[in-house]
Enzyme design. Structure first.
Site, PDB file in Angstrom:
ATOM      1  N   SER A 161      26.613 -50.242-117.340  1.00  0.00           N
ATOM      2  CA  SER A 161      27.651 -50.094-116.201  1.00  0.00           C
ATOM      3  C   SER A 161      27.471 -50.320-115.699  1.00  0.00           C
ATOM      4  CB  SER A 161      28.719 -50.020-117.343  1.00  0.00           C
ATOM      5  OG  SER A 161      29.411 -50.209-116.308  1.00  0.00           O
ATOM      6  N   HIS A 184      25.749 -54.887-117.799  1.00  0.00           N
ATOM      7  CA  HIS A 184      27.887 -54.743-117.669  1.00  0.00           C
ATOM      8  C   HIS A 184      28.600 -55.197-116.889  1.00  0.00           C
ATOM      9  CE1 HIS A 184      31.088 -54.421-120.205  1.00  0.00           C
ATOM     10  NE2 HIS A 184      31.432 -53.847-119.142  1.00  0.00           N
ATOM     11  N   MET A 193      37.612 -55.788-111.757  1.00  0.00           N
ATOM     12  CA  MET A 193      38.873 -54.828-111.561  1.00  0.00           C
ATOM     13  C   MET A 193      39.830 -55.768-110.035  1.00  0.00           C
ATOM     14  SD  MET A 193      37.965 -50.686-112.694  1.00  0.00           S
ATOM     15  CE  MET A 193      36.851 -50.161-113.811  1.00  0.00           C
ATOM     16  N   HIS A 252      33.061 -58.219-117.778  1.00  0.00           N
ATOM     17  CA  HIS A 252      34.353 -57.166-118.228  1.00  0.00           C
ATOM     18  C   HIS A 252      35.350 -57.599-117.480  1.00  0.00           C
ATOM     19  CE1 HIS A 252      36.309 -53.658-119.942  1.00  0.00           C
ATOM     20  NE2 HIS A 252      37.021 -55.064-120.444  1.00  0.00           N
ATOM     21  N   MET A 293      37.466 -51.011-127.023  1.00  0.00           N
ATOM     22  CA  MET A 293      38.066 -50.257-125.161  1.00  0.00           C
ATOM     23  C   MET A 293      37.651 -48.898-125.490  1.00  0.00           C
ATOM     24  SD  MET A 293      37.125 -51.532-122.800  1.00  0.00           S
ATOM     25  CE  MET A 293      37.053 -49.984-121.829  1.00  0.00           C
ATOM     26  N   ASP A 318      32.959 -49.539-125.326  1.00  0.00           N
ATOM     27  CA  ASP A 318      32.882 -49.257-123.892  1.00  0.00           C
ATOM     28  C   ASP A 318      33.307 -47.800-123.264  1.00  0.00           C
ATOM     29  OD1 ASP A 318      32.441 -49.385-120.886  1.00  0.00           O
ATOM     30  OD2 ASP A 318      33.909 -51.900-120.792  1.00  0.00           O
TER      31      ASP A 318
HETATM   32  C1  DX5 Z   1      35.697 -48.514-117.468  1.00  0.00           C
HETATM   33  C2  DX5 Z   1      34.473 -49.150-117.739  1.00  0.00           C
HETATM   34  C3  DX5 Z   1      33.311 -49.254-118.142  1.00  0.00           C
HETATM   35  C4  DX5 Z   1      32.903 -47.907-117.197  1.00  0.00           C
HETATM   36  C5  DX5 Z   1      31.943 -47.153-118.795  1.00  0.00           C
HETATM   37  O1  DX5 Z   1      37.228 -49.236-117.273  1.00  0.00           O
HETATM   38  O2  DX5 Z   1      34.866 -51.183-118.234  1.00  0.00           O
HETATM   39  O3  DX5 Z   1      32.885 -49.780-118.638  1.00  0.00           O
HETATM   40  O4  DX5 Z   1      31.400 -48.744-116.843  1.00  0.00           O
HETATM   41  O5  DX5 Z   1      31.930 -46.077-118.092  1.00  0.00           O
HETATM   42  P1  DX5 Z   1      31.072 -44.765-118.808  1.00  0.00           P
HETATM   43  O6  DX5 Z   1      30.028 -45.380-119.349  1.00  0.00           O
HETATM   44  O7  DX5 Z   1      30.651 -43.666-117.816  1.00  0.00           O
HETATM   45  O8  DX5 Z   1      32.462 -44.723-119.370  1.00  0.00           O
HETATM   46 ZN    ZN Z   2      33.664 -52.407-118.961  1.00  0.00          ZN
END
Ligand code: DX5
Ligand code: ZN
Length: 219
Positions: A7, A32, A36, A65, A136, A175
């Site tokens: 990500s 990824h 947001m 995403h 999630m 994720d």
């Molecule tokens: C959060 C994102 C994730 C995030 C995960 O809402 O959807 O993709 O980057 O980060 P880590 O791997 O640090 O939990």
């Molecule tokens: Zn994500």
């Protein structure tokens, strides 16, 4: 084969192109990309212009995403930007079935992301419209949060549901909070695609980090 999707939320945005080149050559399967809007989740990232700018940097699948309200407003621009898959949250889509069809009509693959509280039953009538379910394993919005172990039974139930429907071709992606320990738990529970931000970008040797996640099942 387990897919690894770093990500870029955890990357150094001042050097975004180099960071993507680095994870590409380190063996990532997908990139990824977390979009947001500051409404659906309390954080704000970037939109289609950035996706378009990073597209020439890597040929890997752009796994987008969408943590935004009314995500369909972004679909044409994301298709033009070169996104390969768009994953939406049911809570952000009044007409989820239609929304998923719109993604496919634009030539992209479609996924559905389930928040920790969102039941698997929302998938019942849309399995034919998707190629991925994103479970999630944190509440969306920020990287660096702790993995929620309560999502393990949910992953097992989803794997059973897909098996029962003869749809094991649908990816189960996880994720949030994925590291070498949680990777082995989610793989054992049925996940076949792992998103990881902090774990991969927090290490200098990204190739070793990616390889360790892929091998987590046997560790
Ligand atoms: C959060 C994102 C994730 C995030 C995960 O809402 O959807 O993709 O980057 O980060 P880590 O791997 O640090 O939990
Ligand atoms: Zn994500």
């Amino acid at each position: 084969m387990i897919k690894i999707a770093p990500s870029i939320l955890a990357s150094d945005f001042a050097r975004l192109g180099e960071e993507i080149r680095d994870i590409d050559s380190a063996g990532a399967d997908w990139i990824h990309i977390d979009i947001m809007d500051g409404h659906f989740v309390p954080n704000l990232t970037f939109g289609p212009p950035i996706v378009s700018m990073i597209r020439p940097v890597s040929k890997l699948c752009f796994d987008v995403h969408l943590m935004v309200e009314s995500p369909e407003t972004l679909f044409p621009a994301l298709a033009d930007a070169g996104a390969d898959r768009l994953t939406v949250h049911p809570e952000a889509c009044v007409h989820l079935h239609r929304t998923l069809m719109q993604i496919r009509e634009l030539g992209m693959r479609a996924g559905v992301a389930l928040n920790p509280h969102t039941p698997l039953s929302v998938l019942e009538y849309i399995l034919d419209e998707i190629d991925l379910v994103l479970i999630m394993t944190i509440n969306p919005g920020f990287g660096g949060q702790s993995f929620l172990p309560a999502m393990l039974p949910k992953l097992r139930q989803l794997r059973e549901m897909l098996e029962k429907n003869g749809r094991n071709d649908i990816h189960i992606e996880v994720d949030g909070g994925i590291n070498v320990e949680t990777a082995s738990l989610v793989i054992e529970a049925g996940a076949d695609a792992l998103v990881a931000g902090t774990y991969i970008f927090g290490q200098n040797d990204r190739a070793a980090a990616i390889a360790s996640l892929r091998a987590a099942r046997s560790s």
